[in-house]
Motif scaffolding. Structure first.
Motif, short mmCIF file in Angstrom:
data_model
loop_
_atom_site.label_atom_id
_atom_site.label_comp_id
_atom_site.label_asym_id
_atom_site.label_seq_id
_atom_site.Cartn_x
_atom_site.Cartn_y
_atom_site.Cartn_z
N PHE A 60 5.74 7.10 1.02
CA PHE A 60 4.37 6.67 0.71
C PHE A 60 3.39 7.81 0.98
CE2 PHE A 60 0.24 5.16 2.12
CZ PHE A 60 -0.15 4.38 1.04
N HIS A 61 3.46 8.40 2.17
CA HIS A 61 2.51 9.46 2.53
C HIS A 61 2.74 10.72 1.70
CE1 HIS A 61 0.40 7.40 5.67
NE2 HIS A 61 1.51 7.13 6.33
N LYS A 64 1.01 9.82 -1.58
CA LYS A 64 -0.42 9.56 -1.36
C LYS A 64 -1.16 10.85 -1.04
CE LYS A 64 -3.70 6.39 -0.78
NZ LYS A 64 -4.11 5.45 -1.85
N SER A 65 -0.56 11.69 -0.23
CA SER A 65 -1.24 12.92 0.19
C SER A 65 -1.34 13.94 -0.94
CB SER A 65 -0.50 13.55 1.38
OG SER A 65 0.82 13.92 1.00
N PHE A 141 5.06 2.62 -6.59
CA PHE A 141 3.88 3.20 -5.94
C PHE A 141 2.68 3.16 -6.88
CE2 PHE A 141 1.13 6.88 -5.23
CZ PHE A 141 0.83 6.74 -3.88
N ASP A 142 2.86 3.60 -8.12
CA ASP A 142 1.76 3.60 -9.09
C ASP A 142 1.25 2.19 -9.34
OD1 ASP A 142 2.00 6.32 -9.32
OD2 ASP A 142 3.10 6.27 -11.22
N GLU A 145 -0.77 0.89 -6.36
CA GLU A 145 -2.00 1.62 -6.11
C GLU A 145 -3.09 1.31 -7.14
OE1 GLU A 145 -2.86 4.01 -3.52
OE2 GLU A 145 -1.27 2.74 -2.71
N ARG A 149 -3.33 -3.75 -3.77
CA ARG A 149 -2.12 -3.21 -3.18
C ARG A 149 -1.45 -4.17 -2.21
NH1 ARG A 149 -0.24 -1.08 1.40
NH2 ARG A 149 1.36 0.54 1.21
N GLY A 196 0.37 1.97 4.37
CA GLY A 196 -0.91 1.93 3.69
C GLY A 196 -2.09 1.64 4.59
N GLU A 198 -4.83 2.33 7.35
CA GLU A 198 -5.51 3.46 7.99
C GLU A 198 -6.02 2.98 9.35
OE1 GLU A 198 -8.44 5.10 5.43
OE2 GLU A 198 -7.01 5.57 3.82
#
Length: 332
Positions: A60-61, A64-65, A141-142, A145, A149, A196, A198
């Motif tokens: 994921f990261h 995402k990053s 993932f797409d 997102e 989500r 996901g 934060e």
């Protein structure tokens, strides 16, 4: 340091702890442990689900990053990390067994392609499970997102729960065959969902660990333990608190020696898993266990220590060869 930061910082060491757990659980087929020790080492199987949880967070990261990412680049990285070492290690074993001994190229392709797992529950189930997961992951993932989500991930989690429970009730033999895969998908989705958040505190990690432990305890003290699906997924969910607790302990101990040892096992965790299962198969096929017993190793201690040590050496060798091949492959 926040717990999610500890998970990221000590990922190799946590993977190392998981790898050691898997080595312990695999010893049951060779070593004559006492019933209590065998039951204790049985929890080493949770190591696979620690891998799964960390993999979901990492993937994921990773995407995402990067903001915008390339699917071909994603698949190339997965080939380098998974398919290359798998083909080398499994190719060595199946090449020896299927090509040199059985002289059957079709059987070699059947085994190394992981079809033997899906059709007969043979071989490296973890790799067989990861291949479709990696193929689908960028699209999943797409999709998640785009919008809603949390709702979409939780919806998929509920769908897998219902499917697993129904499969267990209606087709128990088929469920038994896929139980590890279904449990892994559940942990993957939970790890993806957690990644996901934060969270600027440790609240979500503590809450998730508490829920995982509570589910296992409720299962253990109620008739739910008689339902195989509940028993399996609650066992798999223990991989989550173990990952968090391991990160906290490593951060608290701060031992360079321990970190180095665990990092070695973590760096070559996939290679170690594969070498271990195929060497155990080799010891069975070529009567290595019987040979060690004939020279006095009645309980299998020496036998399994030799399997682990040789497996560690082979893992490092295959890992370095795989790294060299990956460097060349990355330039294409």
């Amino acid at each position: 340091m926040l717990i999610n930061e500890q998970i990221s910082k000590y990922r190799p060491q946590i993977m190392g702890i998981a790898a050691i757990g898997i080595l312990l659980v695999h010893s049951k087929g060779i070593v004559g442990w006492s019933p209590m020790t065998e039951k204790l080492f049985g929890y080493g199987g949770i190591g696979v689900y620690v891998f799964v949880f960390l993999s979901a967070i990492g993937l994921f990261h990773s995407l995402k990053s990067r903001g915008g990412y390339s699917k071909p680049e994603f698949y190339k990285r997965r080939v380098m990390r998974l398919i290359t070492p798998y083909c080398m290690i499994a190719g060595t074993w199946y090449g020896l067994l299927d090509l040199l001994i059985e002289r059957n190229p079709a059987l070699f392709l059947y085994d190394i392609s992981t079809l033997s797992f899906w059709l007969e529950h043979k071989g490296a189930w973890y790799v067989a499970m990861l291949i479709p997961v990696y193929l689908l992951f960028p699209y999943f993932f797409d999709w998640t997102e785009k919008k809603n989500r949390d709702l979409r991930v939780l919806g998929c989690l509920v769908l897998v729960f219902i499917s697993g429970f129904a499969c267990n009730a209606i087709m128990p033999k088929f469920y038994e065959h896929l139980s590890q895969v279904i449990s892994s998908v559940i942990v993957y989705l939970v790890g993806f969902y957690y990644a996901g958040f934060e969270d600027k505190t440790n609240r979500s990690g503590i809450l998730l660990s508490g829920i995982s432990c509570l589910v296992y305890i409720v299962k253990a003290v109620t008739p739910l333990k008689n339902i195989e699906f509940v028993s399996n997924f609650s066992f798999a969910m223990l991989g989550i608190p173990i990952a968090f607790i391991s990160a906290w302990c490593i951060n608290a101990i701060k031992s360079k020696f321990l970190n180095s040892v665990l990092s070695f096992f973590g760096k070559y965790s996939l290679e170690m898993y594969l070498c271990n299962i195929f060497m155990i198969q080799a010891m069975t096929v070529f009567h290595g266990i019987d040979f060690f017993k004939s020279i006095g190793d009645a309980h299998g201690y020496v036998t399994y220590v030799s399997v682990v040590i040789s497996g560690c050496v082979m893992s490092a060798v295959y890992g370095k060869i795989s790294a060299l091949l990956s460097k060349r492959f990355s330039k294409w």
